[in-house]
Write a protein that holds these residues in place. Structure first.
Motif, mmCIF file in Angstrom:
data_model
loop_
_atom_site.group_PDB
_atom_site.id
_atom_site.type_symbol
_atom_site.label_atom_id
_atom_site.label_comp_id
_atom_site.label_asym_id
_atom_site.label_seq_id
_atom_site.Cartn_x
_atom_site.Cartn_y
_atom_site.Cartn_z
ATOM 1 N N ARG A 188 18.464 16.745 13.624
ATOM 2 C CA ARG A 188 18.608 15.888 12.449
ATOM 3 C C ARG A 188 19.393 14.610 12.730
ATOM 4 N NH1 ARG A 188 17.747 18.123 7.424
ATOM 5 N NH2 ARG A 188 18.160 15.998 6.718
ATOM 6 N N LYS A 189 20.576 14.755 13.280
ATOM 7 C CA LYS A 189 21.454 13.596 13.490
ATOM 8 C C LYS A 189 20.855 12.568 14.456
ATOM 9 C CE LYS A 189 25.471 11.578 12.701
ATOM 10 N NZ LYS A 189 25.851 11.119 11.345
ATOM 11 N N LYS A 191 17.835 11.739 14.907
ATOM 12 C CA LYS A 191 16.779 10.971 14.240
ATOM 13 C C LYS A 191 17.336 9.749 13.523
ATOM 14 C CE LYS A 191 13.464 14.701 13.455
ATOM 15 N NZ LYS A 191 12.758 15.518 12.440
ATOM 16 N N LEU A 192 18.579 9.878 13.054
ATOM 17 C CA LEU A 192 19.218 8.761 12.368
ATOM 18 C C LEU A 192 19.864 7.784 13.345
ATOM 19 C CD1 LEU A 192 20.943 10.786 9.503
ATOM 20 C CD2 LEU A 192 18.772 9.538 9.405
ATOM 21 N N LEU A 193 20.426 8.329 14.438
ATOM 22 C CA LEU A 193 21.164 7.486 15.379
ATOM 23 C C LEU A 193 20.274 6.798 16.398
ATOM 24 C CD1 LEU A 193 24.248 9.784 16.127
ATOM 25 C CD2 LEU A 193 24.142 7.821 14.586
ATOM 26 N N ARG A 195 16.590 6.017 16.535
ATOM 27 C CA ARG A 195 15.251 5.960 15.942
ATOM 28 C C ARG A 195 14.176 5.602 16.959
ATOM 29 N NH1 ARG A 195 15.474 6.013 10.409
ATOM 30 N NH2 ARG A 195 17.541 5.684 9.488
#
Length: 423
Positions: A188-189, A191-193, A195
């Motif tokens: 999850r994390k 994917k945000l950091l 991209r």
């Protein structure tokens, strides 16, 4: 590669190593309650050996498939699912009411455990550059040794205080929670950091070789078999013995308490904690993997032979040295993967690492079963003469490891693209 210079990589490192620490503790913790299981469930020594071995059988049988799948699809979800399976199996084990449930639980634990080491290696290679990776792999081995250490005196004291079910139940819950944490940290994390970094999957946009082509090439290479035999001799003998018969051996042959017998395992684990970083340092100083690894295998083989020379009951001071040496050898086994990394194309490291790891846990499957058969032949698991003949097995297995070490061919080249992830 952006994530190889990010601070977040250390969060990944710490989380993955904590999961590995907990999981490794459950490889050998059941060995602390061997006699209790025999009494509670009316099990024979052969059944106990099979119970231990089924976990390692699942582990060994899944190593190459996991390596192939992780190379192709990325390691993150495999590590998460493996941790959750390990936790679920440990929970079921703590609640078991018959031997069928015990077998099912250990099978789940073994299947979950199979997804851990190979994916740990791949994940570290994705998040760290090669220069960092080699040193951190040693720290991962040390983390595993601390996991084994947890399953000695601390776990033994907990069992003595509360019975055997509560410690396994608590550990199972922790592992399930750890699986959820891994999903957040690895999937999850990122994917945000990151991209633009393929969400941490490690999948390269390259034409992939057919699986049969990769396997055929691996099975025909001497170097792959050398690593398989090395791990077979130095890892499986140690893990298989301490995971099944080490504590009963100390209790029955030397008249130790459970806590005192588990201290022998702890001594071996101190050796393992020293073995990984020290042998890696010696190897780098000598610019050779084979020479220091060969010395390690010679000492491990000699340690098992000592049991035969002293009729199955060496003097206590020698017993301490033997466990220390065998533990050191288990720690030094990280050199097996140094051989793999230097000898094979980076896109094959996952599957070859899985193959080498299969060797170690194949012997961990075989040793408890055969050892249990020998003890049953002599009627009692407390028979000194039974243990004497049982020690012929690890002597033969460690000899295979020594032969494997002789087969290693030194490699001096590095991967051409050190920043590339294993795919």
């Amino acid at each position: 590669m952006e994530k190889q210079i990010s601070r977040y990589r250390w969060v990944v490192f710490a989380t993955v190593l904590f999961a590995y620490f907990l999981i490794v503790s459950q490889r050998t913790a059941p060995g602390l309650i061997t006699d209790q299981l025999m009494n509670d469930f009316s099990l024979t020594a052969s059944t106990i050996g099979l119970l231990t071995s089924i976990q390692f059988l699942a582990y060994a049988g899944l190593q190459v498939p996991i390596g192939i799948l992780s190379d192709r699809y990325g390691p993150n979800l495999f590590l998460v699912v493996g941790t959750l399976l390990n936790g679920l199996g440990t929970l079921i084990y703590s609640l078991a009411q018959n031997e069928f449930v015990l077998f099912l639980a250990r099978l789940l634990v073994g299947a979950g455990d199979a997804a851990i080491w190979v994916n740990l290696v791949i994940i570290l290679s994705q998040w760290f550059k090669v220069r960092e990776f080699v040193g951190l792999l040693g720290f991962a081995a040390v983390s595993g040794s601390f996991g084994f250490l947890l399953a000695t005196v601390p776990f033994s004291a907990w069992i003595a205080l509360s019975g055997w079910r509560a410690p396994f139940l608590t550990t199972g819950i922790l592992l399930c929670l750890c699986g959820i944490l891994l999903y957040y940290v690895l999937v999850r994390k990122p994917k945000l950091l990151f991209r633009h970094d393929a969400a941490g999957t490690g999948i390269q946009k390259k034409k992939k070789e057919k699986t049969l082509v990769i396997l055929r090439r691996m099975f025909t290479q001497r170097q792959a078999w050398a690593t398989f035999f090395c791990h077979f001799g130095v890892v499986g003998t140690y893990v298989g013995f301490i995971g099944s018969w080490a504590v009963p051996f100390g209790m029955h042959v030397y008249g130790m308490t459970r806590s005192d017998a588990s201290q022998l395992i702890m001594i071996g684990l101190f050796g393992a904690i020293i073995g990984a970083p020290l042998t890696s340092w010696i190897s780098s100083r000598l610019d050779s993997i084979k020479r220091p690894y060969l010395v390690v295998h010679l000492f491990v083989f000699s340690s098992w032979v000592a049991f035969l020379l002293f009729s199955g009951k060496p003097p206590y001071f020698m017993l301490v040295i033997i466990f220390l040496v065998m533990g050191y050898g288990n720690g030094a086994s990280s050199l097996t993967f140094a051989v793999v990394r230097k000898s094979f194309d980076i896109k094959e490291v996952g599957v070859v690492s899985g193959f080498a790891n299969t060797g170690g846990f194949l012997s961990a499957v075989l040793l408890p079963i055969i050892f249990g058969k020998v003890l049953d032949h002599f009627q009692l698991a407390s028979s000194t003469i039974g243990y004497l003949y049982g020690f012929i097995i690890p002597v033969m297995f460690s000899l295979i490891g020594l032969i494997g070490c002789f087969l290693i061919k030194e490699q001096r080249h590095e991967a051409k693209q050190p920043s590339e992830a294993i795919v």
